[in-house]
Design a protein around this motif. Structure first.
Motif, PDB file in Angstrom:
ATOM      1  N   ILE A   1      34.294  43.575  46.473  1.00 64.02           N
ATOM      2  CA  ILE A   1      33.315  43.117  47.469  1.00 64.02           C
ATOM      3  C   ILE A   1      32.105  42.511  46.776  1.00 64.02           C
ATOM      4  O   ILE A   1      31.587  41.464  47.193  1.00 64.02           O
ATOM      5  CB  ILE A   1      32.900  44.281  48.386  1.00 64.02           C
ATOM      6  CG1 ILE A   1      34.072  44.701  49.277  1.00 64.02           C
ATOM      7  CG2 ILE A   1      31.700  43.892  49.249  1.00 64.02           C
ATOM      8  CD1 ILE A   1      33.843  46.017  49.995  1.00 64.02           C
ATOM      9  N   ARG A   2      31.640  43.161  45.703  1.00 59.13           N
ATOM     10  CA  ARG A   2      30.495  42.613  44.966  1.00 59.13           C
ATOM     11  C   ARG A   2      30.840  41.250  44.377  1.00 59.13           C
ATOM     12  O   ARG A   2      29.994  40.331  44.361  1.00 59.13           O
ATOM     13  CB  ARG A   2      30.061  43.580  43.864  1.00 59.13           C
ATOM     14  CG  ARG A   2      29.271  44.767  44.370  1.00 59.13           C
ATOM     15  CD  ARG A   2      28.632  45.545  43.231  1.00 59.13           C
ATOM     16  NE  ARG A   2      29.618  46.324  42.504  1.00 59.13           N
ATOM     17  CZ  ARG A   2      29.969  47.571  42.823  1.00 59.13           C
ATOM     18  NH1 ARG A   2      29.414  48.167  43.856  1.00 59.13           N
ATOM     19  NH2 ARG A   2      30.866  48.218  42.100  1.00 59.13           N
ATOM     20  N   LEU A   3      32.064  41.082  43.906  1.00 58.16           N
ATOM     21  CA  LEU A   3      32.493  39.793  43.370  1.00 58.16           C
ATOM     22  C   LEU A   3      32.470  38.725  44.458  1.00 58.16           C
ATOM     23  O   LEU A   3      31.966  37.604  44.251  1.00 58.16           O
ATOM     24  CB  LEU A   3      33.902  39.929  42.788  1.00 58.16           C
ATOM     25  CG  LEU A   3      34.526  38.666  42.177  1.00 58.16           C
ATOM     26  CD1 LEU A   3      33.735  38.218  40.951  1.00 58.16           C
ATOM     27  CD2 LEU A   3      35.986  38.919  41.807  1.00 58.16           C
ATOM     28  N   VAL A   4      32.995  39.055  45.619  1.00 56.43           N
ATOM     29  CA  VAL A   4      33.023  38.137  46.753  1.00 56.43           C
ATOM     30  C   VAL A   4      31.594  37.781  47.179  1.00 56.43           C
ATOM     31  O   VAL A   4      31.276  36.617  47.442  1.00 56.43           O
ATOM     32  CB  VAL A   4      33.807  38.775  47.922  1.00 56.43           C
ATOM     33  CG1 VAL A   4      33.579  38.013  49.220  1.00 56.43           C
ATOM     34  CG2 VAL A   4      35.297  38.820  47.606  1.00 56.43           C
ATOM     35  N   ASP A   5      30.729  38.791  47.224  1.00 54.14           N
ATOM     36  CA  ASP A   5      29.336  38.552  47.608  1.00 54.14           C
ATOM     37  C   ASP A   5      28.634  37.630  46.613  1.00 54.14           C
ATOM     38  O   ASP A   5      27.849  36.748  47.007  1.00 54.14           O
ATOM     39  CB  ASP A   5      28.573  39.872  47.703  1.00 54.14           C
ATOM     40  CG  ASP A   5      28.949  40.697  48.930  1.00 54.14           C
ATOM     41  OD1 ASP A   5      29.555  40.123  49.861  1.00 54.14           O
ATOM     42  OD2 ASP A   5      28.646  41.906  48.948  1.00 54.14           O
TER      43      ASP A   5
ATOM     44  N   HIS B   1      29.818  35.285  45.017  1.00 55.89           N
ATOM     45  CA  HIS B   1      30.283  33.907  45.209  1.00 55.89           C
ATOM     46  C   HIS B   1      29.997  33.375  46.608  1.00 55.89           C
ATOM     47  O   HIS B   1      30.526  32.328  47.000  1.00 55.89           O
ATOM     48  CB  HIS B   1      31.777  33.814  44.881  1.00 55.89           C
ATOM     49  CG  HIS B   1      32.048  33.901  43.410  1.00 55.89           C
ATOM     50  ND1 HIS B   1      32.067  35.088  42.724  1.00 55.89           N
ATOM     51  CD2 HIS B   1      32.272  32.923  42.476  1.00 55.89           C
ATOM     52  CE1 HIS B   1      32.298  34.846  41.445  1.00 55.89           C
ATOM     53  NE2 HIS B   1      32.422  33.559  41.260  1.00 55.89           N
ATOM     54  N   GLY B   2      29.173  34.101  47.340  1.00 54.08           N
ATOM     55  CA  GLY B   2      28.698  33.614  48.626  1.00 54.08           C
ATOM     56  C   GLY B   2      29.760  33.520  49.708  1.00 54.08           C
ATOM     57  O   GLY B   2      29.628  32.714  50.638  1.00 54.08           O
TER      58      GLY B   2
ATOM     59  N   ASP C   1      39.715  29.605  45.725  1.00 55.13           N
ATOM     60  CA  ASP C   1      38.746  28.782  44.989  1.00 55.13           C
ATOM     61  C   ASP C   1      37.895  29.629  44.050  1.00 55.13           C
ATOM     62  O   ASP C   1      37.586  29.207  42.930  1.00 55.13           O
ATOM     63  CB  ASP C   1      37.844  28.029  45.966  1.00 55.13           C
ATOM     64  CG  ASP C   1      38.581  26.938  46.724  1.00 55.13           C
ATOM     65  OD1 ASP C   1      39.700  26.559  46.308  1.00 55.13           O
ATOM     66  OD2 ASP C   1      38.052  26.469  47.758  1.00 55.13           O
ATOM     67  N   MET C   2      37.512  30.812  44.498  1.00 54.77           N
ATOM     68  CA  MET C   2      36.725  31.706  43.651  1.00 54.77           C
ATOM     69  C   MET C   2      37.492  32.031  42.367  1.00 54.77           C
ATOM     70  O   MET C   2      36.929  32.006  41.263  1.00 54.77           O
ATOM     71  CB  MET C   2      36.412  32.997  44.407  1.00 54.77           C
ATOM     72  CG  MET C   2      35.683  34.051  43.578  1.00 54.77           C
ATOM     73  SD  MET C   2      35.483  35.621  44.460  1.00 54.77           S
ATOM     74  CE  MET C   2      37.158  36.280  44.341  1.00 54.77           C
ATOM     75  N   LEU C   3      38.780  32.305  42.505  1.00 46.75           N
ATOM     76  CA  LEU C   3      39.595  32.650  41.345  1.00 46.75           C
ATOM     77  C   LEU C   3      39.824  31.453  40.426  1.00 46.75           C
ATOM     78  O   LEU C   3      39.691  31.566  39.202  1.00 46.75           O
ATOM     79  CB  LEU C   3      40.928  33.230  41.808  1.00 46.75           C
ATOM     80  CG  LEU C   3      40.845  34.575  42.540  1.00 46.75           C
ATOM     81  CD1 LEU C   3      42.150  34.886  43.262  1.00 46.75           C
ATOM     82  CD2 LEU C   3      40.503  35.705  41.565  1.00 46.75           C
ATOM     83  N   THR C   4      40.158  30.315  40.999  1.00 45.15           N
ATOM     84  CA  THR C   4      40.416  29.141  40.160  1.00 45.15           C
ATOM     85  C   THR C   4      39.129  28.635  39.504  1.00 45.15           C
ATOM     86  O   THR C   4      39.151  28.203  38.354  1.00 45.15           O
ATOM     87  CB  THR C   4      41.080  28.015  40.965  1.00 45.15           C
ATOM     88  OG1 THR C   4      40.295  27.702  42.118  1.00 45.15           O
ATOM     89  CG2 THR C   4      42.481  28.420  41.416  1.00 45.15           C
ATOM     90  N   ASP C   5      38.015  28.712  40.231  1.00 40.25           N
ATOM     91  CA  ASP C   5      36.727  28.340  39.629  1.00 40.25           C
ATOM     92  C   ASP C   5      36.395  29.291  38.479  1.00 40.25           C
ATOM     93  O   ASP C   5      35.911  28.864  37.422  1.00 40.25           O
ATOM     94  CB  ASP C   5      35.606  28.383  40.667  1.00 40.25           C
ATOM     95  CG  ASP C   5      35.705  27.256  41.686  1.00 40.25           C
ATOM     96  OD1 ASP C   5      36.501  26.322  41.470  1.00 40.25           O
ATOM     97  OD2 ASP C   5      34.997  27.332  42.714  1.00 40.25           O
TER      98      ASP C   5
END
Length: 395
Positions: free
Chosen positions: A86-90, A92-93, A115-119
């Motif tokens: 959740i902190r990772l997702v947060d 990355h907005g 996209d978060m993972l590929t970025d």
């Protein structure tokens, strides 16, 4: 002869576990290549949760997983928790919301997680090579050599994150199991999990008019029960409660369904008989169940007539039809529609602290290819993140 490209880590599989692992390994300064035969990364992420990705579950515990060794997942799940993701997702907005039973979904498209993972891979310096197949893997000194459709690779650590057999139209194969067998690891027999169940033709004919009807029910197999939606289909039964119980069911075994599990159907019908005996049982049942379902059960168990004409014995028969329906599925819809694959690489051959093969240094197995399978509701993604994270700290 062209010399192979040398890297530190090769990850086979650009799904949730594979990309998580590669990202973590690359952040440690490792030279990482991710290979996948698909044209796009994270396809299971993209289609999950109706396109919004049920990316974790706040209530995750080892009890939410099936495995020949239920304690195996404890280490990874404790070291990388839902709150960590959740902190990772947060960071990355990515906006999200919580649904029932601790399930977390993106507010927007599941592509945000992809996209978060590929970025992350790109920023950490990991290479992502899609539409690339692996034709052979061999031990090479204390590392591995791979022949791929894009040339030869040599690596110190090889991570298998190729998933299971579920949804073959998306490219699922048994590749990871073949690699495990090649290097002497054992397999727990695989079968479809989280999958709709099929019924014999006679029973199917009786419920065919109910196709599309859904109720909040309870599916039970032995001591295991799930209170979630049950959906009647033209092939049999589906919905979250059925998908959940399918992972525990084996062919030839019985399942019990309650279609109104929090209602005393017998008591309600007796009360209706005393207060308004002129109404039909279908009318009274329709206050508890969807109209089509109520009508089908009333016609089958009580026939024509009013409630006043029905004995307690008939009312109890209706009650049993609603909340004590026992049946034996003929099978499941198989890997074609299964959300996961049960079984896989035997956890007895893996180190739970690293996901490394015990007898083959540098070889790791993570995600769905391992004999750890979660319930419906974000648990399998949490295993992907956790196992990927753990292997990424060690590969």
């Amino acid at each position: 002869m062209t010399r192979p490209e040398r890297v530190d880590v090769v990850v086979i599989g650009a799904g949730a576990a594979g990309m998580m692992c590669a990202w973590e390994a690359a952040k440690r300064g490792r030279r990482v290549v991710v290979i996948d035969h698909a044209r796009a990364p994270g396809e299971k992420i993209r289609i999950s949760g109706g396109g919004r990705c049920n990316f974790t579950n706040r209530g995750t515990t080892p009890k939410n997983y099936l495995s020949a060794n239920p304690s195996f997942a404890i280490s990874a799940l404790k070291r990388y928790t839902p709150e960590d993701f959740i902190r990772l997702v947060d960071r990355h907005g990515i906006a999200w919301h919580e649904k029932t039973l601790g399930q977390l979904f993106c507010d927007g498209s599941a592509r945000q997680i992809v996209d978060m993972l590929t970025d992350g891979l790109r920023e950490a310096g990991a290479a992502l090579r899609l539409s690339t197949t692996v034709s052979s893997v061999a031990r090479d000194g204390d590392g591995f050599s791979l022949a791929t459709s894009e040339g030869s690779l040599a690596c110190r650590s090889l991570v298998i994150a190729s998933g299971g057999k579920s949804i073959p139209k998306m490219g699922a194969t048994g590749f990871g199991y073949e690699i495990a067998t090649q290097f002497g690891l054992r397999l727990v027999p695989t079968r479809p999990g989280l999958v709709p169940l099929t019924l014999d033709p006679g029973l199917l004919e009786t419920i065919a008019p109910l196709s599309g009807v859904a109720v909040e029910g309870r599916a039970r197999h032995g001591k295991t029960a799930f209170d979630e939606a049950v959906l009647f289909t033209h092939r049999g039964l589906s919905g979250p409660a059925i998908l959940q119980i399918s992972s525990y069911w084996r062919e030839g075994e019985e399942i019990e369904l309650a279609l109104a599990p929090r209602t005393d159907v017998f008591g309600r019908l007796r009360e209706a008989r005393s207060t308004n005996g002129r109404q039909g049982p279908a009318t009274a049942l329709a206050e508890i169940l969807p109209k089509r379902l109520a009508q089908a059960i009333a016609e089958r168990e009580a026939g024509a007539g009013n409630l006043a004409d029905l004995s307690d014995k008939v009312l109890r028969r209706i009650d049993t039809a609603v909340n004590g329906w026992r049946f034996k599925p003929t099978g499941s819809e198989g890997y074609r529609t299964a959300e996961v694959t049960l079984g896989g690489v035997d956890t007895a051959d893996l180190d739970s602290r690293t996901l490394e093969a015990r007898q083959m240094r540098g070889l790791y197995f993570i995600g769905e290819v391992v004999d750890v399978t979660g319930w419906l509701g974000g648990y399998n993604f949490q295993w992907a993140w956790a196992s990927g994270w753990v292997a990424g700290q060690n590969a």
